[in-house]
Design a protein around this motif. Structure first.
Motif, PDB file in Angstrom:
ATOM      1  N   ASN A  91     -14.283 -27.793 -22.249  1.00 43.81           N
ATOM      2  CA  ASN A  91     -13.009 -27.617 -21.575  1.00 43.81           C
ATOM      3  C   ASN A  91     -12.395 -28.994 -21.291  1.00 43.81           C
ATOM      4  O   ASN A  91     -12.991 -29.797 -20.582  1.00 43.81           O
ATOM      5  CB  ASN A  91     -13.187 -26.851 -20.262  1.00 43.81           C
ATOM      6  CG  ASN A  91     -11.862 -26.600 -19.565  1.00 43.81           C
ATOM      7  OD1 ASN A  91     -10.852 -26.364 -20.212  1.00 43.81           O
ATOM      8  ND2 ASN A  91     -11.870 -26.674 -18.251  1.00 43.81           N
ATOM      9  N   PRO A  92     -11.210 -29.255 -21.910  1.00 41.46           N
ATOM     10  CA  PRO A  92     -10.485 -28.421 -22.869  1.00 41.46           C
ATOM     11  C   PRO A  92     -11.070 -28.591 -24.269  1.00 41.46           C
ATOM     12  O   PRO A  92     -11.838 -29.536 -24.513  1.00 41.46           O
ATOM     13  CB  PRO A  92      -9.069 -28.971 -22.793  1.00 41.46           C
ATOM     14  CG  PRO A  92      -9.269 -30.427 -22.491  1.00 41.46           C
ATOM     15  CD  PRO A  92     -10.460 -30.498 -21.570  1.00 41.46           C
ATOM     16  N   SER A  93     -10.660 -27.751 -25.195  1.00 42.75           N
ATOM     17  CA  SER A  93     -11.135 -27.863 -26.565  1.00 42.75           C
ATOM     18  C   SER A  93     -10.152 -28.628 -27.442  1.00 42.75           C
ATOM     19  O   SER A  93     -10.482 -28.982 -28.569  1.00 42.75           O
ATOM     20  CB  SER A  93     -11.375 -26.473 -27.162  1.00 42.75           C
ATOM     21  OG  SER A  93     -10.167 -25.721 -27.156  1.00 42.75           O
TER      22      SER A  93
END
Length: 643
Positions: A323-325
């Motif tokens: 997170n985030p990708s």
């Protein structure tokens, strides 16, 4: 199916060879490293491959009923980029009679033949040859030290365009390859063997209407013979087993079979075990190679079954959440891991693609470069049983269209720009360069593999973009010691004429003496061209601040090189007028030359653009080389404004 990674194979080899044979399946670079006890005096590849195959959650498998794997020698391959992942596993599990076949530079990996794996583990160094035309064009420059040449005999252009299903015709091609091998051994003093990898479905599959080959006869035309019978391992196991028996029935001796757990081509760990169990009693099988590609969890489980205590009843498993990708650079990603099975407590080892490591359960990591970034997590439970997981995130550009600098006109459209790309950064820089470059621009590829990268010259960048394959040289001594082994295909030799041991230890600012070095370099280029049939040019890149205390005549210096780039960017930000004046001085005497600007290190996009604006009216400027280092954001920002 990607045939380069041949998946279920039988090898036949003449008894007289006296070495255990392994199966070479291509030069892809699965991910590495994770951890291990790699010899500290060995230089291990840490290049980041393009991508990692996701590890399946069902990587465990039922052990074979009689577990014949315990009693047969095993063969494994290793490619540059994965040594640090798989070598520790092979070091831990393999025993006398097993084999490791290493694709890599003989000088780099030679020490693994004697001082890394268990005693009497057979280690061979493999050269992937490509097709016969490639052997003919390039084998004269391959360095000595290879134990095996692998020649894939399949009907695709990158393998063998001269392919024929006629056995006699095929054997003529193999005999020709052996002639080049003999010349290689004579030239280098090596003792390499020829290893032909032939595709059963393409050459002698009765169900496809092809007449069966006499593999015992074919074996007489090569030192090592691999016959691919893997194709139906999962969907028609009997057919793969029958194919193995057919090869065995035609006089092949001391041959080897391959199974696969290459999940990207639909193969599984269970299928690999089933094929070994089903074909184990086939006459003459010398050993088995389980091909694993990037399936490290499958490899680990297979080794536990074959050489360890067997697959655990409740093996550990681990998964990753990121997170985030995706997001703009710099991107900080928070990773969390979830472990189950096995015996707690667990330990964690994360390897990021910049080769940094974390032992936290839930680490964070910041990525700067654009594109995909991979991480590999190795989890170890309290019983020293491992599990693996991978994750990929994507970093996008944080640059707005007019960041740092605003152009008031389209003057840049008339200029030509050059950009250098190194092998380790293709995946990050190529998409940017492909997007923006136009006719007249150039990409200089610094590569050690001109045969592999030649395709970029014709089918990747926009029409009219010039692509040159560049050999980076490090002074005259480097040319003396190494240029006779450099492969054919280079368009340019880059000779960085700067002082310092990494460049030119014989450096002198005296122009006449410097030109003698340039002339000497030109002689080595000519010798290279004569040896390889090439047309390489000498490209010299002197540093203005280091040489021009003598007030060089740049027009005269130009007569001692084919291409001249002068690094005048040193004061681009700190004293712009000084860089512009230096460029003017070069232009007074030089003809067609290349000016270097920079957006790397302390240099900025706005500084480069201001410098280009200040010098664009000078005579003789052929193009601007914009050096960006690893500043991919800056590269995209620059190109957004000039293109």
């Amino acid at each position: 199916m990607n045939k380069k990674y041949a998946i279920g194979v039988i090898i036949a080899t003449a008894v007289a060879i006296g070495i255990v044979v392994s199966i070479s399946l291509g030069e892809s670079s699965p991910k590495g490293p994770i951890t291990g006890n790699v010899s500290q005096n060995e230089s291990i590849s840490t290049s980041s491959p393009a991508e990692i195959t996701k590890i399946p959650s069902n990587a465990t498998a039922r052990p074979p009923s009689s577990n014949p794997i315990k009693n047969t020698p095993l063969l494994f391959e290793a490619w540059p980029g994965q040594y640090d992942v798989v070598f520790p596993l092979f070091q831990k599990y393999l025993k006398s009679g097993d084999s490791v076949f290493i694709q890599g530079n003989p000088t780099t990996v030679q020490s693994f033949k004697t001082n890394y794996f268990a005693p009497r583990v057979n280690v061979q160094i493999v050269k992937v040859t490509g097709n016969l035309a490639n052997i003919e064009a390039n084998s004269g420059s391959w360095p000595g030290g290879y134990d095996v040449w692998r020649y894939i005999y399949e009907s695709e252009s990158q393998y063998e365009p001269q392919f024929t299903v006629n056995q006699a015709g095929a054997q003529q091609l193999w005999d020709k390859a052996r002639e080049y091998l003999a010349a290689y051994n004579t030239r280098t003093g090596s003792h390499a063997k020829l290893w032909v990898v032939a595709s059963w479905p393409e050459t002698s599959d009765p169900q496809a209407g092809l007449a069966p080959w006499n593999w015992g006869q074919a074996q007489q035309h090569t030192d090592l013979l691999t016959v691919e019978v893997h194709r139906w391992q999962e969907n028609n196991l009997t057919r793969s087993i029958d194919s193995a028996k057919q090869v065995a029935s035609t006089g092949t001796v001391n041959w080897q079979a391959q199974t696969s757990m290459e999940i990207q081509n639909g193969h599984t760990l269970q299928g690999a075990i089933d094929l070994i169990e089903g074909a184990y009693s086939t006459p003459g099988v010398r050993s088995w190679e389980p091909f694993y590609s990037n399936n490290y969890e499958g490899l680990y489980t297979f080794l536990e079954i074959a050489r360890g205590s067997g697959a655990p009843a409740n093996p550990p498993a681990v998964s990753i959440t990121e997170n985030p990708s995706t997001g703009p650079s710099p991107l900080t990603v928070n990773y969390s891991s979830t472990a189950s099975g096995g015996t707690s407590p667990y330990t964690y080892s994360w390897l990021f693609d910049d080769n940094t490591v974390s032992t936290l359960q839930n680490p964070s990591h910041t990525y700067q470069g654009l594109g995909n970034h991979d991480v590999v997590l190795k989890l170890t439970d309290n019983d020293d049983v491992n599990a693996y997981a991978t994750s990929t995130v994507n970093v996008t550009s944080s640059i707005s269209t007019n960041a740092n600098y605003t152009s008031s006109s389209g003057q840049y459209q008339k200029m030509h720009f050059i950009f250098i790309a190194w092998e380790s950064q293709y995946s990050k820089s190529f998409p940017i360069l492909q997007k923006y470059l136009v006719t007249g621009d150039s990409v200089f590829l610094q590569t050690n593999h001109p045969d592999r990268d030649a395709s970029y010259k014709s089918n990747y960048f926009a029409a009219g973009v010039n692509v040159y394959l560049v050999r980076k040289t490090f002074g005259i001594q480097d040319m003396i010691s190494n240029s006779t082994s450099w492969p054919s295909g280079y368009d340019l030799w880059e000779y960085d004429y700067e002082k310092g041991n990494t460049y030119e230890p014989q450096f002198t600012p005296d122009q006449a003496e410097a030109e003698k070095l340039f002339d000497q370099a030109m002689q080595y280029v000519q010798q290279y061209n004569q040896r390889t049939g090439g047309h390489a040019k000498l490209w010299i890149t002197p540093s203005y601040p280091e040489v021009n205390g003598q007030n060089w005549n740049w027009g005269e210096a130009q007569q001692h090189a084919d291409l001249m780039l002068v690094q005048v960017q040193r004061w681009q930000e700190s004293d712009p007028a000084r860089s512009i004046t230096a460029a003017q001085h070069v232009a007074e005497s030089a003809g067609s030359w290349i000016v270097q600007a920079s957006i790397s290190g302390q240099h900025t996009v706005s500084g480069a653009l201001n410098f280009i604006n200040g010098t664009s009216g000078l005579g003789g400027i052929k193009s601007y080389l914009v050096f960006y280092g690893n500043n991919y954001d800056g590269l995209e920002s620059f190109l957004q404004q000039v293109r």
